[in-house]
Design an enzyme around this catalytic site. Structure first.
Site, mmCIF file in Angstrom:
data_model
loop_
_atom_site.group_PDB
_atom_site.id
_atom_site.type_symbol
_atom_site.label_atom_id
_atom_site.label_comp_id
_atom_site.label_asym_id
_atom_site.label_seq_id
_atom_site.Cartn_x
_atom_site.Cartn_y
_atom_site.Cartn_z
ATOM 1 C CE1 TYR A 79 -4.235 -1.349 0.470
ATOM 2 C CE2 TYR A 79 -3.550 -2.206 2.591
ATOM 3 C CZ TYR A 79 -4.495 -2.121 1.586
ATOM 4 O OH TYR A 79 -5.668 -2.797 1.705
ATOM 5 C CD GLU A 184 -11.519 -4.734 1.907
ATOM 6 O OE1 GLU A 184 -11.803 -3.968 2.853
ATOM 7 O OE2 GLU A 184 -11.154 -5.906 2.071
ATOM 8 C CD GLU A 264 -6.845 -6.888 1.844
ATOM 9 O OE1 GLU A 264 -7.631 -7.154 2.766
ATOM 10 O OE2 GLU A 264 -6.507 -5.722 1.561
#
Ligand SMILES: *[C@@H]1O[C@H](CO)[C@@H](O)[C@H](O)[C@H]1NC(C)=O
Ligand SMILES: *[C@@H]1O[C@H](CO)[C@@H](O)[C@H](O)[C@H]1NC(C)=O
Ligand SMILES: *[C@@H]1O[C@H](CO)[C@@H](O)[C@H](O)[C@H]1NC(C)=O
Ligand SMILES: *[C@@H]1O[C@H](CO)[C@@H](O)[C@H](O)[C@H]1NC(C)=O
Ligand SMILES: *[C@@H]1O[C@H](CO)[C@@H](O)[C@H](O)[C@H]1NC(C)=O
Ligand SMILES: *[C@@H]1O[C@H](CO)[C@@H](O)[C@H](O)[C@H]1NC(C)=O
Ligand SMILES: *[C@@H]1O[C@H](CO)[C@@H](O)[C@H](O)[C@H]1NC(C)=O
Length: 644
Positions: A79, A184, A264
């Site tokens: 990230y 998400e 994930e």
């Protein structure tokens, strides 16, 4: 033009058009025909692990990456936390622990491909899900939507970040194979396709329209519907608690062809203060990983190496109440918080070895740890008496309290000071009627600690005192909500405090730059020498302590335990290690990376204890972590976990 010339021109045009094939330039794409990725013209499956450079000091990046490589991974997933790089609007930091390109370079040198997740929102149990808190200066901003102010800030950031990423794209000779857009998004309430379209355009503009963009969503139809968009490959995430074939069949409904991808796969889980320490079963993780790999799926394990929420970078959840994430992000992951191989790592490596060649050679061992022992601390002074040092510019006056965001101090602590409007000989309730304390307020009258208020949990306390007595309310920001609809998480006193029948007014509000003071040598360098045996009442309120760990020629990793201390923040040699809260647990020790310590000079320890220090004001450096127990009374707080 003769035939021969025409022919050779055509021939060269043909060569140019097929350059990728003919010259063997690197290529990466989705092979819809064969349901896989395609790298350099061959089928490709990734076995990846998440690692967050923002949670690991840069001098350990190479070590962690090498261990991931030796475990058999061929990729890492990372990230980019926007707020870590643009703490002040328009001021960017890509150096030291924030040197993203250095991290990419080290991964590339190690032989690891990169799956890049630049957000702008990342969740990650990171402060505000990676969004900069300065976005909240527009109070009604609709984050993660086509709100024009939000989009303008996102576009400016991406115009800085994405051009830096270009040369790291696999197709340009780097190691980034795919790039995730948002994170998400389908779990957020806005479901704004214009926002996702804007991001797609932005990413394609800066990275080229050949780069494989993808989205990741939770494993439900609603999430997949709102989170996916044509032109970005739809992937899913799930842990060990689901049925794999059912989960992938949901991805298939949105991507009838192409690779199966679990972006994930949860190897562990996060802890909030007051939780039991999360544990995810090793056998289950390695068995399910094997099942997914045997289906040909590409899998990223979240986390492979969790690291630490240093400083104020932890996030928080707000489902039925506010719950802040602990300092450690060990995550029960295959590599521990300190980067050490665990049994889970070895089990995972065994599983991977059934599908691809594991690099030859031994797994690097755990780094050496040192039990430096006890260090006795002395009192520096209470926070209220140190404002000259901690708030050199003095207070801002305001009739009603101002938030952290209005004061433009986004993290840490702020002090609100006023006076008692009347004599209070008897216990009088101090109330936060609108639950406006974000997140904890430590209240003193004339320097004497009287108690605390806590968001969602403690909205009333009692005060006594005389008219005109000084009231100090130290407010702690415990980390902004990183998931769900409540990410506009303002901090400070967000509504009036009521004392008996009076609304408290006429505040003096102090920004506190504790980290700045400590980084410039305070309190060790200060003239203010402390008394070795300070006189203390039964309750202290916010007080600073200091001490030194004598150098012993080594700078090894260690774990700091503040047994019997209550709650606070701790710094070593100017670096903010994070929050401690052994009374609530489960985390008992803070990770101290060895290179923070000096082998030759006294090491400076500074503690801000917010509530009550123990009778022996000492701390202990241990050679192992303790993340799974609660000292003193176990918390009665219920935990209601859900998937992030
Ligand atoms: C940038 O970040 C690094 C790493 O955290 C830090 O050491 C440095 O002081 C920062 N630079 C500025 C100008 O804030
Ligand atoms: C990445 O590593 C490869 C192989 O060592 C090298 O050829 C390439 O130049 C590196 N890419 C960058 C951007 O440094
Ligand atoms: C998963 O679901 C499939 C189809 O619904 C079923 O056939 C299979 O037995 C389930 N697997 C497990 C491990 O429960
Ligand atoms: C805080 O420090 C000041 C200055 O040393 C002192 O006057 C005051 O009594 C202290 N308060 C407490 C509660 O110790
Ligand atoms: C406040 O004081 C009153 C009277 O002494 C007592 O009944 C009440 O429990 C106290 N409330 C709190 C929150 O301590
Ligand atoms: C500890 O603080 C003193 C005084 O500011 C400073 O001279 C010394 O270098 C510090 N020690 C380390 C290891 O940074
Ligand atoms: C807590 O962790 C320690 C060391 O990691 C381990 O030995 C112990 O069994 C754990 N306890 C619980 C209750 O999980």
């Amino acid at each position: 033009m003769d035939t021969k010339t025409v022919f050779s021109l055509l021939y060269f045009a043909f060569l140019a058009a097929n350059r990728t094939v003919v010259s063997g330039a690197p290529s990466f794409s989705i092979d819809y025909k064969n349901n896989c990725f395609q790298k350099d013209g061959k089928p490709f499956q990734y076995v990846s692990g998440s690692i967050h450079y923002s949670r690991i000091p840069h001098y350990y990046w190479k070590d962690r990456l090498l261990k991931m490589y030796m475990a058999g991974l061929n990729a890492v997933q990372i990230y980019v936390p926007w707020n870590f790089h643009e703490e002040k609007r328009g001021v960017y930091n890509f150096t030291g622990d924030r040197d993203l390109e250095n991290f990419l370079d080290l991964a590339n040198q190690t032989g690891l491909l990169v799956i890049l997740r630049p957000g702008p929102y990342i969740c990650a149990e990171w402060e505000m899900g990676g969004l900069p808190a300065w976005l909240l200066q527009k109070p009604n901003i609709v984050l993660r939507s086509a709100d024009t102010d939000y989009l303008e800030a996102v576009s400016s950031w991406m115009a800085v970040l994405l051009p830096k990423m270009r040369r790291w794209l696999y197709t340009n000779g780097g190691n980034i194979i795919t790039v995730q857009v948002e994170n998400e998004y389908g779990s957020y309430y806005t479901c704004d396709y214009n926002y996702m379209r804007h991001l797609r355009t932005l990413f394609q503009f800066f990275l080229g329209d050949k780069t494989v963009l993808f989205t990741t969503d939770g494993n439900t139809d609603r999430e997949m519907t709102c989170g996916t968009l044509e032109g970005m490959y739809a992937t899913i995430d799930f842990g060990t608690d689901v049925n794999i074939s059912q989960a992938f069949s949901r991805q298939r409904r949105f991507e009838p062809r192409g690779p199966l991808v679990n972006s994930e796969f949860y190897t562990g889980w996060l802890d909030h203060w007051g939780d039991q320490h999360a544990q995810v079963d090793t056998q289950k993780v390695s068995r399910m990983l094997g099942e997914m790999l045997s289906m040909g799926a590409s899998v990223n394990m979240y986390m492979f190496e969790g690291g630490t929420n240093f400083g104020y970078w932890n996030g928080a959840d707000h489902d039925n109440r506010f719950r802040s994430v602990v300092t450690s992000y060990d995550y029960n992951a295959p590599l521990s918080e300190a980067g050490d191989p665990t049994e889970k790592l070895l089990a995972i490596r065994d599983t991977i070895s059934k599908f691809r060649d594991i690099p030859m050679g031994p797994m690097p061992p755990a780094s050496p740890k040192m039990a430096y022992g006890f260090v006795t601390l002395t009192m520096v002074g209470n926070l209220s008496s140190l404002l000259d040092t901690l708030s050199p510019q003095g207070p801002v006056r305001s009739l009603y309290p101002l938030s952290f965001e209005e004061m433009k101090q986004y993290y840490g602590f702020m002090l609100y000071r006023t006076k008692l409007p009347r004599d209070l000989p008897e216990d009088t309730p101090l109330i936060s009627p609108l639950n406006g304390v974000h997140d904890r307020a430590y209240v003193s009258v004339c320097g004497v600690f009287q108690g605390l208020l806590e968001r969602d949990t403690t909205l009333v306390m009692n005060l006594t005192g005389k008219q005109g007595d000084q009231v100090d309310v130290l407010v702690e920001n415990m980390g902004r909500v990183n998931f769900g609809s409540k990410i506009n998480d303002f901090k400070g006193l967000l509504s009036n405090l009521i004392l008996g029948k009076d609304v408290l007014t006429d505040w003096q509000i102090y920004r506190l730059d504790i980290d700045g003071a400590i980084a410039s040598g305070w309190p060790q360098s200060g003239q203010r020498r402390s008394s070795p045996n300070p006189v203390r009442g039964p309750s202290d309120g916010p007080v600073f302590y200091q001490g030194t760990l004598p150098p012993n020629g080594l700078a090894w990793d260690t774990f700091l335990r503040l047994n019997e201390w209550t709650k606070g923040q701790v710094w070593i040699n100017g670096v903010n290690l994070g929050r401690y809260w052994p009374k609530r647990g489960p985390q008992q020790t803070l990770y101290v990376p060895g290179p923070l310590l000096s082998p030759t000079q006294p090491n400076n320890i500074t503690v801000l204890e917010l509530e009550r220090a123990p009778p022996h004001t000492r701390v202990l450096f241990m050679d192992r972590p303790q993340l799974n127990s609660t000292a003193g009374k176990t918390s009665q707080l219920q935990t209601t976990d859900r998937q992030t």
